[in-house]
Write an enzyme that holds these catalytic residues in place. Structure first.
Site, PDB file in Angstrom:
ATOM      1  N   HIS A 201       0.791  -1.233   0.000  1.00  0.00           N
ATOM      2  CA  HIS A 201       0.000   0.000   0.000  1.00  0.00           C
ATOM      3  C   HIS A 201       0.821   1.279   0.000  1.00  0.00           C
ATOM      4  O   HIS A 201       0.275   2.362  -0.177  1.00  0.00           O
ATOM      5  CB  HIS A 201      -0.923   0.028   1.219  1.00  0.00           C
ATOM      6  CG  HIS A 201      -0.202   0.395   2.485  1.00  0.00           C
ATOM      7  ND1 HIS A 201       0.526  -0.520   3.198  1.00  0.00           N
ATOM      8  CD2 HIS A 201      -0.071   1.575   3.132  1.00  0.00           C
ATOM      9  CE1 HIS A 201       1.064   0.081   4.250  1.00  0.00           C
ATOM     10  NE2 HIS A 201       0.719   1.361   4.235  1.00  0.00           N
TER      11      HIS A 201
HETATM   12  C1  UD1 Z   1      -1.851   5.761   5.625  1.00  0.00           C
HETATM   13  C2  UD1 Z   1      -0.502   6.280   6.148  1.00  0.00           C
HETATM   14  C3  UD1 Z   1       0.524   5.155   6.110  1.00  0.00           C
HETATM   15  C4  UD1 Z   1      -0.003   3.899   6.815  1.00  0.00           C
HETATM   16  C5  UD1 Z   1      -1.327   3.521   6.184  1.00  0.00           C
HETATM   17  C6  UD1 Z   1      -1.925   2.278   6.819  1.00  0.00           C
HETATM   18  C7  UD1 Z   1      -0.090   8.665   5.716  1.00  0.00           C
HETATM   19  C8  UD1 Z   1       0.697   9.629   4.930  1.00  0.00           C
HETATM   20  N1  UD1 Z   1       0.004   7.391   5.345  1.00  0.00           N
HETATM   21  O1  UD1 Z   1      -1.644   5.454   4.241  1.00  0.00           O
HETATM   22  O2  UD1 Z   1       1.700   5.591   6.762  1.00  0.00           O
HETATM   23  O3  UD1 Z   1       0.937   2.859   6.644  1.00  0.00           O
HETATM   24  O4  UD1 Z   1      -2.255   4.608   6.318  1.00  0.00           O
HETATM   25  O5  UD1 Z   1      -3.068   1.874   6.150  1.00  0.00           O
HETATM   26  O6  UD1 Z   1      -0.752   9.047   6.648  1.00  0.00           O
HETATM   27  N2  UD1 Z   1      -8.892   4.853   1.354  1.00  0.00           N
HETATM   28  C9  UD1 Z   1     -10.142   4.277   1.307  1.00  0.00           C
HETATM   29  N3  UD1 Z   1     -10.743   3.983   2.500  1.00  0.00           N
HETATM   30  C10 UD1 Z   1     -10.174   4.231   3.703  1.00  0.00           C
HETATM   31  C11 UD1 Z   1      -8.902   4.830   3.720  1.00  0.00           C
HETATM   32  C12 UD1 Z   1      -8.264   5.126   2.538  1.00  0.00           C
HETATM   33  O7  UD1 Z   1     -10.699   4.003   0.260  1.00  0.00           O
HETATM   34  O8  UD1 Z   1     -10.789   3.913   4.737  1.00  0.00           O
HETATM   35  C13 UD1 Z   1      -8.205   5.133   0.064  1.00  0.00           C
HETATM   36  C14 UD1 Z   1      -8.526   6.455  -0.547  1.00  0.00           C
HETATM   37  O9  UD1 Z   1      -8.575   6.251  -1.918  1.00  0.00           O
HETATM   38  C15 UD1 Z   1      -7.306   7.296  -0.209  1.00  0.00           C
HETATM   39  C16 UD1 Z   1      -6.198   6.275  -0.220  1.00  0.00           C
HETATM   40  O10 UD1 Z   1      -6.813   5.080   0.267  1.00  0.00           O
HETATM   41  O11 UD1 Z   1      -7.117   8.328  -1.109  1.00  0.00           O
HETATM   42  C17 UD1 Z   1      -5.045   6.635   0.658  1.00  0.00           C
HETATM   43  O12 UD1 Z   1      -5.440   6.819   2.006  1.00  0.00           O
HETATM   44  P1  UD1 Z   1      -4.526   7.685   3.027  1.00  0.00           P
HETATM   45  O13 UD1 Z   1      -5.100   7.622   4.385  1.00  0.00           O
HETATM   46  O14 UD1 Z   1      -4.224   9.006   2.455  1.00  0.00           O
HETATM   47  O15 UD1 Z   1      -3.154   6.893   3.033  1.00  0.00           O
HETATM   48  P2  UD1 Z   1      -2.851   5.363   3.212  1.00  0.00           P
HETATM   49  O16 UD1 Z   1      -2.316   4.882   1.928  1.00  0.00           O
HETATM   50  O17 UD1 Z   1      -3.961   4.587   3.821  1.00  0.00           O
END
Ligand code: UD1
Length: 355
Positions: A201
């Protein structure tokens, strides 16, 4: 003493669970409240962890959701500031290295609310990772740095922060021991038989489509030639794949697992392929060999004995590491004994008098 935990993303809920259980072992005048930024919002990325780990409903839920780093962190910052102005705690506890960690630490420091950072001092020395920026800034604005390992303390000393650092051991070990003792009795691993477990991820792996496809192709080959691979797909990776033409042939692709399911699945897997920080250690605690799909790791202790091998995104290196994963070991105990949650609360109490 009034403590406010600020969390928002999946790995933080696991650590929060440890703190909630530790708080119960202290007198009732220790008040612990929870603020959820809403960074993660899908049931299987958030609510399932609260339910499974028996974490109380958050006292504040900001519902910030996804977005570019600036917009996401900025929205959290302004909403956390409002909560802190109304409800001034004695301590804010932030966890790990996500945007929720950074926003929580920054909002608190600007309002002169003391901040304690759980999992302080970790460094990958790769400033292109958003998590590395979050860790560095959080450590520098925090009052108390709660370290999971000796390496973390040394990293902080090099940055002139040794005076604020305290060794607590790793709360993730407390979490794994709890899951092993209580969770695995309730939860069965998804399937029996030989399998390798994969997760993917990190922005560095998902945002560059050719790199993402290169890693997935390597996982396909491992699945065909070494051991069937089950990939538990993060929503970020699913979203990244929505605009490319990729479909699995040998890989089994599944939804993310709950915490107890994951611990059970890791303990039974032949080996792990992952770019997660937390899973590298969960594999280590459960003595399952790990192959890290990154170019560096913060958890350098796991590298001893080949228990964890850092391979980057090269197909040949991933395959070679998978083929010899069964020679890993022996495993050490560099992250404490599973009493880190208690050590965190004790450190807050001890330092409260000096604030
Ligand atoms: C975040 C953390 C990362 C951690 C990870 C664990 C940051 C910069 N990154 O990354 O360090 O290892 O969480 O999971 O804070 N999305 C969904 N549903 C959700 C959450 C996210 O669909 O419940 C999707 C969305 O498209 C979003 C993308 O995931 O744009 C990224 O989510 P984001 O929270 O920005 O970062 P993670 O990749 O989850």
């Amino acid at each position: 003493m009034r403590v406010l935990s600020i969390v928002g993303a999946r790995p933080q809920f696991v650590k929060l669970g440890v703190i909630c259980r530790a708080v119960e072992r202290f007198p009732k005048d220790l008040q612990h409240r929870i603020l959820h930024t809403g960074q993660h919002y899908d049931y299987e990325m958030s609510e399932v962890f609260f339910r499974e780990l028996g974490i109380p409903m958050p006292d504040f839920n900001l519902g910030v959701g996804s977005g570019p780093h600036g917009a996401q962190t900025g929205a959290m910052l302004s909403a956390i500031e409002e909560v802190l102005c109304r409800d001034r705690p004695d301590w804010v506890l932030v966890y790990g290295d996500t945007n929720s960690t950074l926003a929580g630490a920054l909002a608190s420091a600007k309002l002169h609310v003391p901040v304690a950072h759980v999992e302080a001092g970790l460094r990958s020395f790769n400033r292109r990772m958003p998590e590395e920026i979050n860790r560095i800034v959080t450590d520098h604005v925090s009052t108390l740095l709660l370290c999971p390992s000796e390496t973390a303390i040394q990293n902080l000393e090099r940055e002139g922060l040794g005076g604020r650092a305290t060794w607590t051991g790793d709360v993730m070990l407390d979490a794994v021991l709890y899951a092993r003792d209580s969770g695995s009795r309730k939860t069965v691993a998804p399937e029996e038989g030989d399998y390798a477990l994969a997760t993917l991820h990190r922005a560095e792996n998902t945002d560059d489509r050719s790199r993402l496809i290169r890693i997935l192709t390597a996982l396909e080959r491992v699945s065909e030639e070494v051991c069937p691979v089950r990939l538990y797909m993060h929503p970020r990776t699913r979203a990244a794949l929505s605009d490319v033409n990729w479909s699995p042939k040998f890989l089994r692709v599944n939804k993310p697992l709950s915490y107890f399911e994951m611990i059970s699945a890791v303990s039974r897997a032949q080996f792990l392929l992952t770019d997660s920080g937390g899973l590298q250690k969960e594999a280590y605690f459960l003595q399952t060999p790990c192959i890290t799909l990154r170019h560096e790791t913060e958890w350098v202790e796991t590298l001893h004995g080949g228990c964890n091998v850092v391979v980057g995104d090269s197909g040949a290196a991933i395959h070679a590491a998978a083929a010899k994963a069964d020679s890993a070991g022996p495993w050490g105990t560099p992250y404490g004994t599973g009493e880190a949650g208690i050590a965190v609360i004790q450190a807050l109490l001890a330092h409260a008098a000096t604030l």
